[in-house]
Design a protein around this motif. Structure first.
Motif, mmCIF file in Angstrom:
data_model
loop_
_atom_site.group_PDB
_atom_site.id
_atom_site.type_symbol
_atom_site.label_atom_id
_atom_site.label_comp_id
_atom_site.label_asym_id
_atom_site.label_seq_id
_atom_site.Cartn_x
_atom_site.Cartn_y
_atom_site.Cartn_z
ATOM 1 N N SER A 1 50.470 69.032 27.478
ATOM 2 C CA SER A 1 49.360 68.071 27.512
ATOM 3 C C SER A 1 49.410 67.179 28.743
ATOM 4 C CB SER A 1 49.350 67.216 26.240
ATOM 5 O OG SER A 1 50.416 66.282 26.243
ATOM 6 N N ARG A 2 50.552 67.137 29.402
ATOM 7 C CA ARG A 2 50.708 66.329 30.616
ATOM 8 C C ARG A 2 50.958 67.185 31.855
ATOM 9 N NH1 ARG A 2 50.759 63.824 26.369
ATOM 10 N NH2 ARG A 2 50.664 61.605 26.089
ATOM 11 N N THR A 3 50.772 68.481 31.722
ATOM 12 C CA THR A 3 50.980 69.460 32.790
ATOM 13 C C THR A 3 52.261 69.218 33.598
ATOM 14 O OG1 THR A 3 49.480 68.290 34.302
ATOM 15 C CG2 THR A 3 48.553 70.109 33.025
ATOM 16 N N ALA A 4 53.365 69.097 32.881
ATOM 17 C CA ALA A 4 54.693 68.960 33.497
ATOM 18 C C ALA A 4 55.290 70.366 33.601
ATOM 19 C CB ALA A 4 55.564 68.033 32.664
ATOM 20 N N TYR A 5 54.982 71.052 34.693
ATOM 21 C CA TYR A 5 55.268 72.480 34.814
ATOM 22 C C TYR A 5 56.742 72.851 34.648
ATOM 23 C CZ TYR A 5 50.459 72.845 36.380
ATOM 24 O OH TYR A 5 49.092 72.781 36.436
ATOM 25 N N ALA A 6 57.629 72.134 35.276
ATOM 26 C CA ALA A 6 59.059 72.467 35.163
ATOM 27 C C ALA A 6 59.532 72.337 33.712
ATOM 28 C CB ALA A 6 59.889 71.572 36.081
ATOM 29 N N CYS A 7 59.104 71.295 33.037
ATOM 30 C CA CYS A 7 59.483 71.087 31.636
ATOM 31 C C CYS A 7 58.882 72.164 30.739
ATOM 32 C CB CYS A 7 59.041 69.704 31.170
ATOM 33 S SG CYS A 7 59.840 68.348 32.048
ATOM 34 N N ILE A 8 57.647 72.567 31.039
ATOM 35 C CA ILE A 8 56.997 73.642 30.280
ATOM 36 C C ILE A 8 57.793 74.936 30.424
ATOM 37 C CG2 ILE A 8 54.935 75.112 30.133
ATOM 38 C CD1 ILE A 8 53.340 72.587 31.092
ATOM 39 N N ALA A 9 58.223 75.229 31.636
ATOM 40 C CA ALA A 9 58.981 76.460 31.885
ATOM 41 C C ALA A 9 60.305 76.466 31.120
ATOM 42 C CB ALA A 9 59.227 76.627 33.381
ATOM 43 N N VAL A 10 61.034 75.368 31.181
ATOM 44 C CA VAL A 10 62.329 75.283 30.501
ATOM 45 C C VAL A 10 62.149 75.405 28.988
ATOM 46 C CG1 VAL A 10 64.277 73.752 29.988
ATOM 47 C CG2 VAL A 10 63.447 73.978 32.342
ATOM 48 N N CYS A 11 61.207 74.658 28.443
ATOM 49 C CA CYS A 11 60.971 74.714 26.998
ATOM 50 C C CYS A 11 60.469 76.083 26.570
ATOM 51 C CB CYS A 11 59.976 73.636 26.580
ATOM 52 S SG CYS A 11 60.663 71.984 26.522
ATOM 53 N N GLY A 12 59.579 76.678 27.336
ATOM 54 C CA GLY A 12 59.049 77.990 27.000
ATOM 55 C C GLY A 12 60.139 79.048 26.921
ATOM 56 N N PHE A 13 61.044 79.034 27.883
ATOM 57 C CA PHE A 13 62.167 79.963 27.853
ATOM 58 C C PHE A 13 63.039 79.691 26.633
ATOM 59 C CE2 PHE A 13 66.545 81.109 28.635
ATOM 60 C CZ PHE A 13 66.424 82.431 29.032
ATOM 61 N N THR B 1 74.611 75.756 11.084
ATOM 62 C CA THR B 1 74.075 76.642 12.124
ATOM 63 C C THR B 1 72.609 76.951 11.863
ATOM 64 O OG1 THR B 1 76.248 77.639 12.430
ATOM 65 C CG2 THR B 1 74.373 78.878 13.247
ATOM 66 N N ILE B 2 72.260 77.253 10.616
ATOM 67 C CA ILE B 2 70.864 77.522 10.249
ATOM 68 C C ILE B 2 70.007 76.288 10.514
ATOM 69 C CG2 ILE B 2 69.318 77.936 8.279
ATOM 70 C CD1 ILE B 2 70.655 80.473 9.225
ATOM 71 N N PHE B 3 70.486 75.118 10.099
ATOM 72 C CA PHE B 3 69.772 73.861 10.323
ATOM 73 C C PHE B 3 69.526 73.662 11.817
ATOM 74 C CE2 PHE B 3 69.728 69.382 11.388
ATOM 75 C CZ PHE B 3 68.826 68.842 10.492
ATOM 76 N N LEU B 4 70.560 73.846 12.620
ATOM 77 C CA LEU B 4 70.449 73.601 14.058
ATOM 78 C C LEU B 4 69.522 74.582 14.760
ATOM 79 C CD1 LEU B 4 74.095 72.564 15.003
ATOM 80 C CD2 LEU B 4 72.053 71.109 14.878
ATOM 81 N N THR B 5 69.517 75.836 14.332
ATOM 82 C CA THR B 5 68.608 76.773 14.988
ATOM 83 C C THR B 5 67.150 76.441 14.670
ATOM 84 O OG1 THR B 5 68.879 78.401 13.217
ATOM 85 C CG2 THR B 5 70.246 78.684 15.168
ATOM 86 N N GLY B 6 66.868 76.036 13.447
ATOM 87 C CA GLY B 6 65.519 75.579 13.104
ATOM 88 C C GLY B 6 65.158 74.324 13.862
ATOM 89 N N PHE B 7 66.106 73.409 13.938
ATOM 90 C CA PHE B 7 65.908 72.150 14.657
ATOM 91 C C PHE B 7 65.583 72.410 16.125
ATOM 92 C CE2 PHE B 7 67.512 68.837 17.420
ATOM 93 C CZ PHE B 7 66.986 67.688 16.865
ATOM 94 N N VAL B 8 66.407 73.198 16.775
ATOM 95 C CA VAL B 8 66.260 73.421 18.218
ATOM 96 C C VAL B 8 64.927 74.099 18.528
ATOM 97 C CG1 VAL B 8 67.165 74.709 20.200
ATOM 98 C CG2 VAL B 8 68.710 73.419 18.743
ATOM 99 N N GLN B 9 64.569 75.100 17.752
ATOM 100 C CA GLN B 9 63.330 75.808 18.055
ATOM 101 C C GLN B 9 62.120 74.887 17.950
ATOM 102 O OE1 GLN B 9 62.631 79.490 16.014
ATOM 103 N NE2 GLN B 9 60.732 79.840 17.066
ATOM 104 N N VAL B 10 62.000 74.158 16.875
ATOM 105 C CA VAL B 10 60.824 73.304 16.704
ATOM 106 C C VAL B 10 60.903 72.068 17.597
ATOM 107 C CG1 VAL B 10 59.390 72.075 15.046
ATOM 108 C CG2 VAL B 10 60.424 74.231 14.421
ATOM 109 N N PHE B 11 62.100 71.594 17.899
ATOM 110 C CA PHE B 11 62.280 70.526 18.876
ATOM 111 C C PHE B 11 61.657 70.946 20.208
ATOM 112 C CE2 PHE B 11 64.599 68.561 22.350
ATOM 113 C CZ PHE B 11 64.737 67.240 21.962
ATOM 114 N N LEU B 12 61.975 72.159 20.640
ATOM 115 C CA LEU B 12 61.442 72.661 21.910
ATOM 116 C C LEU B 12 59.935 72.877 21.850
ATOM 117 C CD1 LEU B 12 64.266 75.181 22.869
ATOM 118 C CD2 LEU B 12 63.753 73.003 23.993
#
Length: 82
Positions: A26-38, A6-17
């Motif tokens: 860097s490519r101004t993909a607004y929908a993807c930015i919004a999803v990742c930001g949340f 669980t600890i590994f996965l939470t670190g993984f997911v946060q930095v993955f995002l």
């Protein structure tokens, strides 16, 4: 073992995002930015509690997950945008 995964996965997911979001910004993909930001903010609220009171082994497990998440985040974002 479950706690370490669980600890590994939470670190993984946060930095993955974070990595994916950097690529999307860097490519101004607004929908993807919004999803990742949340996702980044939501996972961060979970991670703060877990890692703040952890021992060295837990910190290394979390950091390893974050490292792999960073690498795979860029790889997945790049393949998603192509």
């Amino acid at each position: 073992m479950k706690t370490h995964l669980t600890i590994f996965l939470t670190g993984f997911v946060q930095v993955f995002l974070v990595s994916a979001n950097t690529y999307f910004i860097s490519r101004t993909a607004y929908a993807c930015i919004a999803v990742c930001g949340f996702g980044i903010s939501y996972v961060w609220t979970i991670n703060v509690r877990k890692v703040a009171i952890s021992n060295r082994k837990t910190q290394v497990i979390y950091s390893t997950g974050a490292m792999i998440g960073g690498l795979l985040g860029v790889i997945m974002a790049k393949s998603f945008k192509q």
